[in-house]
Design a protein around this motif. Sequence first.
Motif, PDB file in Angstrom:
ATOM      1  N   ILE A  32      51.778  55.582  85.024  1.00 54.90           N
ATOM      2  CA  ILE A  32      52.285  56.835  84.460  1.00 54.90           C
ATOM      3  C   ILE A  32      51.515  57.210  83.204  1.00 54.90           C
ATOM      4  CG2 ILE A  32      54.288  57.913  83.359  1.00 54.90           C
ATOM      5  CD1 ILE A  32      56.067  56.318  85.257  1.00 54.90           C
ATOM      6  N   PHE A  33      51.269  56.236  82.351  1.00 52.34           N
ATOM      7  CA  PHE A  33      50.540  56.525  81.120  1.00 52.34           C
ATOM      8  C   PHE A  33      49.100  56.944  81.416  1.00 52.34           C
ATOM      9  CE2 PHE A  33      47.796  55.200  77.605  1.00 52.34           C
ATOM     10  CZ  PHE A  33      48.407  55.861  76.545  1.00 52.34           C
ATOM     11  N   THR A  34      48.478  56.287  82.388  1.00 51.55           N
ATOM     12  CA  THR A  34      47.069  56.555  82.686  1.00 51.55           C
ATOM     13  C   THR A  34      46.872  57.903  83.357  1.00 51.55           C
ATOM     14  OG1 THR A  34      46.665  54.176  82.919  1.00 51.55           O
ATOM     15  CG2 THR A  34      45.003  55.684  83.842  1.00 51.55           C
ATOM     16  N   PHE A  35      47.758  58.259  84.298  1.00 46.63           N
ATOM     17  CA  PHE A  35      47.526  59.452  85.118  1.00 46.63           C
ATOM     18  C   PHE A  35      48.413  60.645  84.755  1.00 46.63           C
ATOM     19  CE2 PHE A  35      46.114  55.904  87.810  1.00 46.63           C
ATOM     20  CZ  PHE A  35      44.820  56.314  88.070  1.00 46.63           C
ATOM     21  N   ILE A  36      49.361  60.482  83.825  1.00 42.94           N
ATOM     22  CA  ILE A  36      50.222  61.599  83.438  1.00 42.94           C
ATOM     23  C   ILE A  36      50.187  61.824  81.924  1.00 42.94           C
ATOM     24  CG2 ILE A  36      52.595  62.472  83.386  1.00 42.94           C
ATOM     25  CD1 ILE A  36      53.111  61.078  86.005  1.00 42.94           C
ATOM     26  N   VAL A  37      50.555  60.808  81.158  1.00 45.53           N
ATOM     27  CA  VAL A  37      50.652  60.975  79.705  1.00 45.53           C
ATOM     28  C   VAL A  37      49.278  61.206  79.086  1.00 45.53           C
ATOM     29  CG1 VAL A  37      51.398  59.919  77.550  1.00 45.53           C
ATOM     30  CG2 VAL A  37      52.740  59.581  79.642  1.00 45.53           C
ATOM     31  N   PRO A  95      46.305  62.145  80.465  1.00 44.53           N
ATOM     32  CA  PRO A  95      45.685  63.438  80.800  1.00 44.53           C
ATOM     33  C   PRO A  95      46.344  64.626  80.116  1.00 44.53           C
ATOM     34  CG  PRO A  95      45.951  62.117  82.770  1.00 44.53           C
ATOM     35  CD  PRO A  95      46.690  61.408  81.678  1.00 44.53           C
ATOM     36  N   PHE A  96      47.650  64.540  79.856  1.00 44.11           N
ATOM     37  CA  PHE A  96      48.319  65.652  79.180  1.00 44.11           C
ATOM     38  C   PHE A  96      47.786  65.826  77.765  1.00 44.11           C
ATOM     39  CE2 PHE A  96      51.769  66.960  76.297  1.00 44.11           C
ATOM     40  CZ  PHE A  96      51.879  68.275  76.716  1.00 44.11           C
ATOM     41  N   PHE A  97      47.689  64.725  77.020  1.00 45.46           N
ATOM     42  CA  PHE A  97      47.145  64.830  75.664  1.00 45.46           C
ATOM     43  C   PHE A  97      45.669  65.218  75.697  1.00 45.46           C
ATOM     44  CE2 PHE A  97      50.880  62.139  74.793  1.00 45.46           C
ATOM     45  CZ  PHE A  97      51.397  62.832  73.705  1.00 45.46           C
ATOM     46  N   PHE A  98      44.974  64.794  76.740  1.00 48.00           N
ATOM     47  CA  PHE A  98      43.587  65.205  76.909  1.00 48.00           C
ATOM     48  C   PHE A  98      43.514  66.709  77.143  1.00 48.00           C
ATOM     49  CE2 PHE A  98      39.535  65.088  79.522  1.00 48.00           C
ATOM     50  CZ  PHE A  98      38.719  64.916  78.414  1.00 48.00           C
ATOM     51  N   ALA A  99      44.471  67.257  77.906  1.00 46.34           N
ATOM     52  CA  ALA A  99      44.508  68.705  78.157  1.00 46.34           C
ATOM     53  C   ALA A  99      44.783  69.474  76.869  1.00 46.34           C
ATOM     54  CB  ALA A  99      45.574  69.030  79.203  1.00 46.34           C
TER      55      ALA A  99
END
Length: 355
Positions: free
Chosen positions: A23-28, A30-34
């Motif tokens: 979840i952290f790798t593929f959701i959290v 990427p969100f902060f990266f966005a």
Amino acid sequence: MASKLTLSNRAGWTFVLPGFALIFTFIVLPFFFAIGLSSTNQRLLSPNPTQFVGLENYRQLLGLAVVTLEPERDDAGKVVRNEAGEIQYPRLREITRSDDYPQYRGMREWFRWQSGENVMIVIASDVVFMKALVNTFLFVLVVAPVQGSLALMLALLINHKVRGINLFRTIYFMPVVVSIVVVSLLWRFIYDGQNGLLNSILQALTFGLFQPVDWLGNPSTALPAVMAMSIWQAVGFHMVIWLAGLQTISPTLYEAAAIEGASKWQTFRYVTWPGLRNTAVLVLVVITMQGFALFAQIDVMTNGGPLDSTQTLVFQAVERGYGKQDISGGSTISVILFAIVLAISLIQRWLTRER
């Protein structure tokens, strides 16, 4: 008092940590990266170096203004009219391209209305995004109550122990397990303007008086057509949730209502509906989240057309991020969508809180 890390807790964390890591790798992450990309001019393939632009992407998407156009007047002060008797107004481009109004530069007309002799024009920095924003909200506002109500009605109908009821449950739930792409393709043929099934049925019912309609090719019917298909496709899923909630209500409450002589409506209002409170909150949240995530139906059935009448936020984010290679623009739309969904979720939580 905090519990100590026992052997059982350690085993539990061992099983949970891989899920948290995914979840952290593929959701959290990427969100902060966005969020970071939304403050740059990053493109997918570009020889130019990435630059920090701050909130410029948000201004480009959310920029709105209202411009008032007054009628043109002659030397005598009378309103100028054309040969058809219509009032003549200055061109909008004289404002949006003028150095006297730098705040309106590059903005385009979204819609207008008449106010006396003046014309009020709403201009936007990104008209397509504004259409996508309105279409997404309209989709949620229509689909959420209709789909939730139909699902509840179906759940009430099949919440009986009679012979063959499982067959109806299966039929109602079947569209949910079919791929949304397959369902969208099927309904695209149903909505076909020439030989579509819907037009054929309506012509048969009216003995040929009904004129065929290009349901997905008409800006006034395209979005309602997608709404109808989406309601049909997912109503079975929410029916199952309602059904699970109905089966948690104690039968003794219905027996007590029957002894008191309550009608069916009174039984539903004072027994069934209060018992479905938590279920209703869940259904409302799930439908809202699914509505804001609308993409596959649009991509398969209309591709955002005609005339941008079916543009949505997720479709715009994907189209800009990958179709136009504008990663920063797609990331900005994603962040805006997250903020909208978060705000609506908090409002729903507050409205449905325990009183």
